[in-house]
Write a protein that holds these residues in place. Structure first.
Motif, PDB file in Angstrom:
ATOM      1  N   LYS A 204       0.819  -1.216   0.000  1.00 52.41           N
ATOM      2  CA  LYS A 204       0.000   0.000   0.000  1.00 52.41           C
ATOM      3  C   LYS A 204       0.849   1.261   0.000  1.00 52.41           C
ATOM      4  CE  LYS A 204      -3.663  -2.284   2.680  1.00 52.41           C
ATOM      5  NZ  LYS A 204      -4.300  -2.381   4.022  1.00 52.41           N
ATOM      6  N   HIS A 205       2.058   1.190   0.558  1.00 49.20           N
ATOM      7  CA  HIS A 205       2.784   2.420   0.839  1.00 49.20           C
ATOM      8  C   HIS A 205       4.207   2.482   0.292  1.00 49.20           C
ATOM      9  CE1 HIS A 205      -0.452   3.501   3.581  1.00 49.20           C
ATOM     10  NE2 HIS A 205      -0.295   2.370   4.242  1.00 49.20           N
ATOM     11  N   TYR A 206       4.744   1.409  -0.279  1.00 43.99           N
ATOM     12  CA  TYR A 206       6.182   1.399  -0.533  1.00 43.99           C
ATOM     13  C   TYR A 206       6.615   2.440  -1.565  1.00 43.99           C
ATOM     14  CZ  TYR A 206       6.142  -1.096  -5.055  1.00 43.99           C
ATOM     15  OH  TYR A 206       5.981  -1.448  -6.370  1.00 43.99           O
ATOM     16  N   LYS A 207       5.758   2.801  -2.509  1.00 47.60           N
ATOM     17  CA  LYS A 207       6.153   3.789  -3.507  1.00 47.60           C
ATOM     18  C   LYS A 207       6.257   5.194  -2.916  1.00 47.60           C
ATOM     19  CE  LYS A 207       4.547   1.295  -7.592  1.00 47.60           C
ATOM     20  NZ  LYS A 207       3.678   1.320  -8.802  1.00 47.60           N
ATOM     21  N   ARG A 208       5.602   5.391  -1.789  1.00 51.99           N
ATOM     22  CA  ARG A 208       5.647   6.689  -1.112  1.00 51.99           C
ATOM     23  C   ARG A 208       6.742   6.738  -0.044  1.00 51.99           C
ATOM     24  NH1 ARG A 208       0.687   8.307   2.868  1.00 51.99           N
ATOM     25  NH2 ARG A 208       1.726   9.941   4.072  1.00 51.99           N
ATOM     26  N   MET A 209       7.209   5.570   0.372  1.00 49.99           N
ATOM     27  CA  MET A 209       8.154   5.485   1.484  1.00 49.99           C
ATOM     28  C   MET A 209       9.520   6.033   1.097  1.00 49.99           C
ATOM     29  SD  MET A 209       7.272   1.640   2.849  1.00 49.99           S
ATOM     30  CE  MET A 209       8.510   1.636   4.146  1.00 49.99           C
ATOM     31  N   PRO A 210      10.222   6.681   2.019  1.00 48.87           N
ATOM     32  CA  PRO A 210      11.619   7.027   1.777  1.00 48.87           C
ATOM     33  C   PRO A 210      12.423   5.755   1.490  1.00 48.87           C
ATOM     34  CG  PRO A 210      10.792   8.133   3.740  1.00 48.87           C
ATOM     35  CD  PRO A 210       9.750   7.131   3.338  1.00 48.87           C
ATOM     36  N   ARG A 211      13.400   5.868   0.640  1.00 44.61           N
ATOM     37  CA  ARG A 211      14.159   4.695   0.194  1.00 44.61           C
ATOM     38  C   ARG A 211      14.827   3.962   1.350  1.00 44.61           C
ATOM     39  NH1 ARG A 211      13.341   2.280  -4.708  1.00 44.61           N
ATOM     40  NH2 ARG A 211      15.269   1.446  -5.601  1.00 44.61           N
ATOM     41  N   THR A 212      15.360   4.714   2.309  1.00 42.97           N
ATOM     42  CA  THR A 212      16.013   4.080   3.457  1.00 42.97           C
ATOM     43  C   THR A 212      15.022   3.251   4.259  1.00 42.97           C
ATOM     44  OG1 THR A 212      17.666   5.840   3.640  1.00 42.97           O
ATOM     45  CG2 THR A 212      17.277   4.507   5.603  1.00 42.97           C
ATOM     46  N   GLU A 223      15.860 -12.341  -1.962  1.00 41.80           N
ATOM     47  CA  GLU A 223      16.506 -11.374  -2.853  1.00 41.80           C
ATOM     48  C   GLU A 223      15.627 -10.979  -4.029  1.00 41.80           C
ATOM     49  OE1 GLU A 223      20.645 -10.767  -5.416  1.00 41.80           O
ATOM     50  OE2 GLU A 223      20.276 -12.620  -4.316  1.00 41.80           O
ATOM     51  N   THR A 224      14.954 -11.947  -4.624  1.00 39.76           N
ATOM     52  CA  THR A 224      14.119 -11.619  -5.783  1.00 39.76           C
ATOM     53  C   THR A 224      12.990 -10.675  -5.400  1.00 39.76           C
ATOM     54  OG1 THR A 224      12.840 -13.643  -5.388  1.00 39.76           O
ATOM     55  CG2 THR A 224      14.631 -13.765  -7.005  1.00 39.76           C
ATOM     56  N   LEU A 225      12.418 -10.871  -4.224  1.00 40.66           N
ATOM     57  CA  LEU A 225      11.331 -10.000  -3.761  1.00 40.66           C
ATOM     58  C   LEU A 225      11.859  -8.605  -3.429  1.00 40.66           C
ATOM     59  CD1 LEU A 225       8.334  -9.785  -3.116  1.00 40.66           C
ATOM     60  CD2 LEU A 225       8.812 -10.703  -0.823  1.00 40.66           C
ATOM     61  N   ARG A 226      13.034  -8.540  -2.806  1.00 42.19           N
ATOM     62  CA  ARG A 226      13.641  -7.233  -2.523  1.00 42.19           C
ATOM     63  C   ARG A 226      13.824  -6.438  -3.815  1.00 42.19           C
ATOM     64  NH1 ARG A 226      17.485 -10.048   0.447  1.00 42.19           N
ATOM     65  NH2 ARG A 226      19.144  -9.314  -0.946  1.00 42.19           N
ATOM     66  N   TYR A 229      10.557  -4.933  -5.091  1.00 36.65           N
ATOM     67  CA  TYR A 229      10.158  -3.721  -4.387  1.00 36.65           C
ATOM     68  C   TYR A 229      11.029  -2.537  -4.779  1.00 36.65           C
ATOM     69  CZ  TYR A 229       6.724  -5.790  -1.214  1.00 36.65           C
ATOM     70  OH  TYR A 229       5.605  -6.377  -0.690  1.00 36.65           O
ATOM     71  N   LEU A 230      12.330  -2.738  -4.840  1.00 33.07           N
ATOM     72  CA  LEU A 230      13.245  -1.639  -5.155  1.00 33.07           C
ATOM     73  C   LEU A 230      13.046  -1.133  -6.580  1.00 33.07           C
ATOM     74  CD1 LEU A 230      16.459  -2.957  -3.375  1.00 33.07           C
ATOM     75  CD2 LEU A 230      15.024  -1.036  -2.656  1.00 33.07           C
ATOM     76  N   ALA A 231      12.619  -2.024  -7.449  1.00 33.46           N
ATOM     77  CA  ALA A 231      12.377  -1.630  -8.847  1.00 33.46           C
ATOM     78  C   ALA A 231      10.978  -1.080  -9.072  1.00 33.46           C
ATOM     79  CB  ALA A 231      12.618  -2.822  -9.776  1.00 33.46           C
TER      80      ALA A 231
END
Length: 234
Positions: A204-212, A223-226, A229-231
């Motif tokens: 719900k929120h990861y695109k709005r979250m600060p990268r850190t 790793e594949t899931l990380r 999310y990062l992409a």
């Protein structure tokens, strides 16, 4: 044992080379989050030993030590409070909690918060209304906001995730990196116990979250899931 006596002991344990390193490590330069803090140069295990040795110190004396201009003296005072809180009855716990909440101006670096908040505030509020955390979370003081989210670690350890998630939403737009790290850390702690809860929050929120914050939250994910999310491909 009086505060002045313990202070004398701590000054006798001081190491200038450690103090110099700590001044840099805890960002005490002008404009940094620990600006102006002073260090004696004492390792944490030694402070814990002193706290254990002097755990019968009265609260009034601990309050005096907590007001010290030296970082290690304030940390030792907090370690004393944690020990007394763990052994205290309800009346003493209430007094320690109130002392803590009245003294947040002295709990002014991340290690001071992280070594004490969930042991005292989290435990005390476990069976009470938790509105004090939401008040701290909107404070102008960075360390009060960190106390708010870090206190919920006690709830997380007892598989109660609701307040952590609500506070995390409240702190999504915080402008301080140390809050991003602490929120991400608590989301990771939830994920260590139930990854689906953290994933639902992130979706719900990861695109709005600060990268850190995001990086901390997904640190233990596969790793594949990380990478997904990062992409931004979730």
């Amino acid at each position: 044992m009086k505060a002045v006596q313990l202070s004398k002991i701590l000054h006798g344990l001081a190491d200038p080379s450690i103090a110099s390193h700590s001044q840099r490590f805890f960002k005490t330069g002008k404009g940094e989050y620990g600006e102006g803090d002073r260090f004696l140069g004492i390792r944490v295990p030694i402070l814990r030993q002193q706290a254990k040795r002097h755990q019968e110190m009265p609260l009034a004396e601990i309050r005096r030590l907590l007001k010290s201009r030296f970082h290690e003296e304030r940390l030792c005072a907090l370690l004393l409070l944690v020990r007394k809180f763990a052994r205290g009855d309800e009346k003493e716990r209430r007094a320690i909690y109130q002392l803590y909440m009245d003294s947040t101006r002295y709990i002014n670096n991340w290690d001071l918060v992280d070594s004490s908040a969930y042991h005292i505030v989290g435990v005390y509020l476990a069976d009470k209304e938790r509105h004090p955390l939401y008040e701290l979370a909107v404070a102008s003081n960075l360390w009060e906001r960190r106390i708010a989210i870090m206190s919920t670690l006690h709830f997380i350890k007892n598989h109660q995730f609701g307040d952590t998630l609500k506070l995390s939403r409240q702190l999504l737009d915080d402008n301080q990196d140390l809050i991003h790290k602490s929120v991400g850390w608590m989301l990771r702690e939830i994920g260590n116990r139930d990854r689906s809860v953290t994933q639902d929050f992130l979706n719900k929120h990861y695109k709005r979250m600060p990268r850190t914050m995001l990086r901390y939250a997904i640190e233990k994910f596969p790793e594949t899931l990380r990478k997904e999310y990062l992409a931004g491909r979730i």
